[in-house]
Motif scaffolding. Structure first.
Motif, PDB file in Angstrom:
ATOM      1  N   ASP A 163       0.838  -1.190   0.000  1.00 19.28           N
ATOM      2  CA  ASP A 163       0.000   0.000   0.000  1.00 19.28           C
ATOM      3  C   ASP A 163       0.881   1.250   0.000  1.00 19.28           C
ATOM      4  OD1 ASP A 163      -1.694   2.228   1.433  1.00 19.28           O
ATOM      5  OD2 ASP A 163      -3.117   0.710   0.743  1.00 19.28           O
ATOM      6  N   GLU A 164       0.471   2.258  -0.757  1.00 24.37           N
ATOM      7  CA  GLU A 164       1.278   3.473  -0.873  1.00 24.37           C
ATOM      8  C   GLU A 164       1.401   4.224   0.446  1.00 24.37           C
ATOM      9  OE1 GLU A 164       0.378   5.968  -4.233  1.00 24.37           O
ATOM     10  OE2 GLU A 164      -0.127   4.254  -5.499  1.00 24.37           O
ATOM     11  N   SER A 165       0.512   3.949   1.380  1.00 27.61           N
ATOM     12  CA  SER A 165       0.593   4.615   2.682  1.00 27.61           C
ATOM     13  C   SER A 165       1.783   4.113   3.495  1.00 27.61           C
ATOM     14  CB  SER A 165      -0.705   4.391   3.467  1.00 27.61           C
ATOM     15  OG  SER A 165      -0.899   3.011   3.741  1.00 27.61           O
ATOM     16  N   ASN A 166       2.262   2.929   3.153  1.00 26.54           N
ATOM     17  CA  ASN A 166       3.464   2.382   3.798  1.00 26.54           C
ATOM     18  C   ASN A 166       4.663   2.819   2.961  1.00 26.54           C
ATOM     19  OD1 ASN A 166       5.570   0.865   4.869  1.00 26.54           O
ATOM     20  ND2 ASN A 166       4.297  -0.939   5.202  1.00 26.54           N
ATOM     21  N   LYS A 167       5.178   4.022   3.222  1.00 24.11           N
ATOM     22  CA  LYS A 167       6.169   4.630   2.349  1.00 24.11           C
ATOM     23  C   LYS A 167       7.432   3.783   2.202  1.00 24.11           C
ATOM     24  CE  LYS A 167       6.994   9.066   2.411  1.00 24.11           C
ATOM     25  NZ  LYS A 167       7.288  10.437   2.875  1.00 24.11           N
ATOM     26  N   VAL A 168       7.878   3.188   3.291  1.00 29.77           N
ATOM     27  CA  VAL A 168       9.125   2.426   3.231  1.00 29.77           C
ATOM     28  C   VAL A 168       8.954   1.176   2.374  1.00 29.77           C
ATOM     29  CG1 VAL A 168      10.775   1.062   4.561  1.00 29.77           C
ATOM     30  CG2 VAL A 168      10.065   3.315   5.389  1.00 29.77           C
ATOM     31  N   GLU A 169       7.915   0.400   2.631  1.00 30.14           N
ATOM     32  CA  GLU A 169       7.706  -0.837   1.872  1.00 30.14           C
ATOM     33  C   GLU A 169       7.367  -0.548   0.418  1.00 30.14           C
ATOM     34  OE1 GLU A 169       8.250  -4.093   2.608  1.00 30.14           O
ATOM     35  OE2 GLU A 169       9.240  -3.186   4.335  1.00 30.14           O
ATOM     36  N   TYR A 170       6.553   0.497   0.200  1.00 30.73           N
ATOM     37  CA  TYR A 170       6.223   0.847  -1.180  1.00 30.73           C
ATOM     38  C   TYR A 170       7.468   1.382  -1.890  1.00 30.73           C
ATOM     39  CZ  TYR A 170       3.750   2.755  -5.214  1.00 30.73           C
ATOM     40  OH  TYR A 170       3.319   3.029  -6.501  1.00 30.73           O
ATOM     41  N   GLY A 171       8.287   2.138  -1.180  1.00 25.81           N
ATOM     42  CA  GLY A 171       9.540   2.611  -1.755  1.00 25.81           C
ATOM     43  C   GLY A 171      10.466   1.466  -2.122  1.00 25.81           C
ATOM     44  N   LYS A 172      10.520   0.463  -1.268  1.00 27.83           N
ATOM     45  CA  LYS A 172      11.338  -0.723  -1.549  1.00 27.83           C
ATOM     46  C   LYS A 172      10.860  -1.408  -2.821  1.00 27.83           C
ATOM     47  CE  LYS A 172      12.763  -5.110   0.575  1.00 27.83           C
ATOM     48  NZ  LYS A 172      12.632  -5.983   1.776  1.00 27.83           N
ATOM     49  N   TYR A 173       9.552  -1.475  -2.980  1.00 31.43           N
ATOM     50  CA  TYR A 173       8.968  -2.092  -4.173  1.00 31.43           C
ATOM     51  C   TYR A 173       9.353  -1.306  -5.420  1.00 31.43           C
ATOM     52  CZ  TYR A 173       5.380  -3.899  -7.355  1.00 31.43           C
ATOM     53  OH  TYR A 173       4.715  -4.460  -8.437  1.00 31.43           O
ATOM     54  N   LEU A 174       9.269   0.018  -5.357  1.00 33.75           N
ATOM     55  CA  LEU A 174       9.606   0.863  -6.499  1.00 33.75           C
ATOM     56  C   LEU A 174      11.097   0.787  -6.827  1.00 33.75           C
ATOM     57  CD1 LEU A 174       7.502   4.026  -5.614  1.00 33.75           C
ATOM     58  CD2 LEU A 174       7.073   2.462  -7.519  1.00 33.75           C
ATOM     59  N   VAL A 175      11.931   0.700  -5.815  1.00 33.20           N
ATOM     60  CA  VAL A 175      13.370   0.567  -6.025  1.00 33.20           C
ATOM     61  C   VAL A 175      13.668  -0.717  -6.793  1.00 33.20           C
ATOM     62  CG1 VAL A 175      15.524   0.032  -4.792  1.00 33.20           C
ATOM     63  CG2 VAL A 175      14.163   2.024  -4.126  1.00 33.20           C
ATOM     64  N   LYS A 176      12.949  -1.781  -6.478  1.00 30.19           N
ATOM     65  CA  LYS A 176      13.126  -3.053  -7.189  1.00 30.19           C
ATOM     66  C   LYS A 176      12.621  -2.930  -8.622  1.00 30.19           C
ATOM     67  CE  LYS A 176      14.487  -7.372  -6.299  1.00 30.19           C
ATOM     68  NZ  LYS A 176      13.699  -8.322  -5.512  1.00 30.19           N
ATOM     69  N   MET A 177      11.465  -2.300  -8.800  1.00 31.38           N
ATOM     70  CA  MET A 177      10.896  -2.147 -10.138  1.00 31.38           C
ATOM     71  C   MET A 177      11.753  -1.223 -11.007  1.00 31.38           C
ATOM     72  SD  MET A 177       8.229  -4.001 -10.722  1.00 31.38           S
ATOM     73  CE  MET A 177       7.252  -3.227 -12.015  1.00 31.38           C
ATOM     74  N   SER A 178      12.461  -0.310 -10.372  1.00 32.12           N
ATOM     75  CA  SER A 178      13.337   0.617 -11.108  1.00 32.12           C
ATOM     76  C   SER A 178      14.754   0.063 -11.264  1.00 32.12           C
ATOM     77  CB  SER A 178      13.402   1.970 -10.388  1.00 32.12           C
ATOM     78  OG  SER A 178      12.123   2.557 -10.307  1.00 32.12           O
TER      79      SER A 178
END
Length: 325
Positions: A190-205
């Protein structure tokens, strides 16, 4: 004694030939493509466009870039047509060319075949993709995000370019067949979980793929995100990836969230003009022009995740000019 040695050599040769034949003919083997038929929605296309063009930066690799300009923008007429080269001169085990990912090339692929290639590294014909294509990251993504990527790729304009075939040197031409693996998907946080969502985006990027130094083709353990990967240019100059751990001396530890975001958003400003590279100026491999159009909230999430990493002291000389002879 000579007879025993001869027999030993023959056995070894036959064994090696047998092993290489198995690796070449039986591998990779991640399983048959899924029977997929994507039902496309406007929301899926919107998400797919965002991921392809701004997060996973697919078109940045699957197009040619103009290195005479700062940031090496995509050459519009080559968009999606592949042909960008990574060569032996750049320290790679052969000459690797990105593939055409427009409907011209993928028109006879099923959704399942594209899905398998993106998430496991096994192509339509059963051959292995060289892992410059970060299928190891996409294989841990949310399945719905991958489906959105495929849906959007089906809509981009066809480009009739036929890139050169990748040619890998021995033994990488055999080793590459052992690299593809089955996907292990996760749900997008969930985007409200900034750290976990950020980790996901870092992997996708695929941030770690460029910002982690390598040795003999493998990431150096304990140097994750510490920068230093070398990218040589044809003119002899080099650029090294930055340390993006929160180390205060050599990384981004002194960057505020706003400063981090502004590093990207400056290139999205309507007043920004893509400029010609200055004489003797070393270009960047960082696709600022692509990532600049990421949502600000996503960049802030990425920053939040990067701040949780272990600080690693690793001073990097980003730009290295060609040495005068």
């Amino acid at each position: 004694m000579k007879k025993i040695l001869l027999i030993t050599v023959i056995v070894l040769v036959v064994s090696i030939i047998g092993l290489l034949s198995f690796v070449s003919l039986a591998m990779p083997n991640v399983g048959e493509p899924d029977e997929l038929k994507i039902t496309v929605t406007p929301q899926m296309l919107e998400r797919g466009k965002y991921l392809v063009e701004n997060v996973s930066a697919c078109l940045d690799c699957h197009s040619k870039r103009d290195y005479s300009k700062w940031g090496a923008p995509i050459i519009e007429k080559t968009k999606g047509g592949g042909g960008e080269a990574w060569t032996e001169e750049m320290g790679l085990p052969g000459n690797i060319y990105s593939r055409n990912i427009t409907p011209f090339a993928l028109g006879d692929w099923t959704d399942g075949e594209i899905f398998r290639a993106i998430t496991t590294g096994e192509s339509k014909d059963g051959s292995a993709l060289f892992p410059l294509m970060p299928y190891h990251n996409y294989g841990t993504a949310d399945k719905e995000d991958v489906l959105s990527i495929i849906a959007y790729l089906r809509t981009i304009p066809s480009n009739k370019n036929v890139p050169p075939k990748t040619e890998l040197n021995f033994p990488m031409n055999f080793i590459v067949n052992l690299i593809p693996q089955k996907a292990h998907f996760q749900k997008r946080p969930d985007e409200s979980n900034k750290v976990e969502y950020g980790k996901y985006l870092v992997k996708m990027s695929s941030c770690a793929d460029c910002h982690t130094p390598m040795e003999k083709g493998d990431p150096i353990e304990g140097k994750e995100f510490a920068g230093g990967m070398e990218f040589p240019f044809p003119d002899g100059s080099k650029v090294h990836s930055a340390n993006i751990t929160p180390d205060k001396e050599t990384g981004i530890g002194n960057f505020t969230e706003d400063q981090f975001v502004s590093l990207f958003k400056i290139y999205a400003d309507s007043n920004y003009v893509i400029r010609d590279l200055k004489k003797d100026e070393v270009n960047t491999m960082m696709p600022w022009l692509v990532y600049s159009k990421m949502k600000e909230s996503d960049l802030r999430a990425i920053y939040s995740y990067l701040r949780t990493l272990k600080p690693i002291e690793n001073k990097i000389k980003i730009f290295e000019k060609k040495k005068e002879s």
